[in-house]
Design a protein around this motif. Structure first.
Motif, PDB file in Angstrom:
ATOM      1  N   VAL A 271       0.841  -1.204   0.000  1.00 31.22           N
ATOM      2  CA  VAL A 271       0.000   0.000   0.000  1.00 31.22           C
ATOM      3  C   VAL A 271       0.873   1.249   0.000  1.00 31.22           C
ATOM      4  CG1 VAL A 271      -1.626   1.352   1.379  1.00 31.22           C
ATOM      5  CG2 VAL A 271      -2.003  -1.092   1.052  1.00 31.22           C
ATOM      6  N   ASN A 272       1.874   1.295   0.866  1.00 32.55           N
ATOM      7  CA  ASN A 272       2.746   2.471   0.935  1.00 32.55           C
ATOM      8  C   ASN A 272       3.543   2.662  -0.342  1.00 32.55           C
ATOM      9  OD1 ASN A 272       1.941   3.459   3.384  1.00 32.55           O
ATOM     10  ND2 ASN A 272       3.519   2.383   4.539  1.00 32.55           N
ATOM     11  N   SER A 273       3.951   1.582  -0.985  1.00 29.55           N
ATOM     12  CA  SER A 273       4.688   1.703  -2.250  1.00 29.55           C
ATOM     13  C   SER A 273       3.817   2.343  -3.325  1.00 29.55           C
ATOM     14  CB  SER A 273       5.166   0.325  -2.726  1.00 29.55           C
ATOM     15  OG  SER A 273       6.117  -0.194  -1.845  1.00 29.55           O
ATOM     16  N   VAL A 274       2.596   1.855  -3.439  1.00 28.99           N
ATOM     17  CA  VAL A 274       1.677   2.421  -4.441  1.00 28.99           C
ATOM     18  C   VAL A 274       1.391   3.896  -4.133  1.00 28.99           C
ATOM     19  CG1 VAL A 274      -0.694   2.328  -5.318  1.00 28.99           C
ATOM     20  CG2 VAL A 274       0.640   0.222  -5.062  1.00 28.99           C
ATOM     21  N   LEU A 275       1.111   4.188  -2.876  1.00 31.11           N
ATOM     22  CA  LEU A 275       0.816   5.577  -2.507  1.00 31.11           C
ATOM     23  C   LEU A 275       2.047   6.474  -2.645  1.00 31.11           C
ATOM     24  CD1 LEU A 275      -1.504   5.019   0.582  1.00 31.11           C
ATOM     25  CD2 LEU A 275      -2.164   5.688  -1.737  1.00 31.11           C
ATOM     26  N   ALA A 276       3.229   5.958  -2.346  1.00 32.80           N
ATOM     27  CA  ALA A 276       4.459   6.746  -2.500  1.00 32.80           C
ATOM     28  C   ALA A 276       4.727   7.048  -3.967  1.00 32.80           C
ATOM     29  CB  ALA A 276       5.638   6.015  -1.868  1.00 32.80           C
ATOM     30  N   ILE A 277       4.496   6.081  -4.838  1.00 30.47           N
ATOM     31  CA  ILE A 277       4.675   6.316  -6.278  1.00 30.47           C
ATOM     32  C   ILE A 277       3.689   7.373  -6.755  1.00 30.47           C
ATOM     33  CG2 ILE A 277       4.374   5.261  -8.564  1.00 30.47           C
ATOM     34  CD1 ILE A 277       5.534   2.655  -7.268  1.00 30.47           C
ATOM     35  N   ALA A 278       2.445   7.276  -6.311  1.00 27.10           N
ATOM     36  CA  ALA A 278       1.443   8.285  -6.696  1.00 27.10           C
ATOM     37  C   ALA A 278       1.836   9.665  -6.180  1.00 27.10           C
ATOM     38  CB  ALA A 278       0.065   7.887  -6.160  1.00 27.10           C
ATOM     39  N   ALA A 279       2.265   9.744  -4.928  1.00 25.78           N
ATOM     40  CA  ALA A 279       2.675  11.037  -4.357  1.00 25.78           C
ATOM     41  C   ALA A 279       3.897  11.568  -5.080  1.00 25.78           C
ATOM     42  CB  ALA A 279       2.955  10.893  -2.865  1.00 25.78           C
ATOM     43  N   GLY A 280       4.853  10.697  -5.378  1.00 22.50           N
ATOM     44  CA  GLY A 280       6.051  11.122  -6.113  1.00 22.50           C
ATOM     45  C   GLY A 280       5.702  11.664  -7.489  1.00 22.50           C
ATOM     46  N   ALA A 281       4.772  11.018  -8.166  1.00 17.57           N
ATOM     47  CA  ALA A 281       4.343  11.498  -9.483  1.00 17.57           C
ATOM     48  C   ALA A 281       3.694  12.872  -9.379  1.00 17.57           C
ATOM     49  CB  ALA A 281       3.370  10.492 -10.114  1.00 17.57           C
TER      50      ALA A 281
END
Length: 150
Positions: free
Chosen positions: A125-135
């Protein structure tokens, strides 16, 4: 441990610290624009753009942003800097914190007997959300750079 107690303590601490950061930024945000940061990052036009985005996306923008890792820490100071009204800033922040920490507490309490499963689930979950936030951050940085070149 009582999951409700863990959730309540975590939620109260998160909402309290978020509200304190918001209040400090709202009260003293103008000081930031006068110093080094104001000349290079928080220029009047940048602050005006931030204010426009808060007016445009309002409470749901705060709610969604507070659910994203990395980004969640930036929402309240910028809301204070943009002078978003307390009701429009604090209610969605509290609701997002309840969703985020409620889900996390529920996940850990339900899967607490198998720590490896919990760590994998939270990691995904954190990986997906971190990628979205990074984008989102990358898009904003590119937008600011392109805007400054004009």
């Amino acid at each position: 441990m009582n999951a409700w107690l863990v959730f309540g303590l975590t939620w109260v601490a998160n909402v309290g610290s978020g509200a304190a950061v918001y209040a400090l930024a709202r009260r003293h945000g103008a000081l930031v624009s006068r110093g080094f940061l104001g000349r290079h990052i928080f220029t009047p036009s940048t602050v005006a753009q931030i204010e426009e985005q808060y007016r445009r996306h309002g409470a749901y923008g705060i709610l969604i942003s507070r659910l994203l890792p990395v980004w969640r820490g930036m929402v309240m100071p910028f809301a204070g800097l943009a002078r978003v009204s307390p009701w429009r800033a604090l209610i969605p922040m509290a609701l997002a914190s309840a969703i985020y920490y409620g889900a996390l507490t529920y996940l850990v309490s339900r899967l607490g007997t198998d720590l490896d499963v919990v760590i994998r689930a939270v990691g995904r979950v954190n990986s997906v959300l971190a990628i979205a936030a990074g984008a989102v951050v990358l898009v904003i940085v590119i937008w600011i750079v392109l805007r400054r070149r004009r």
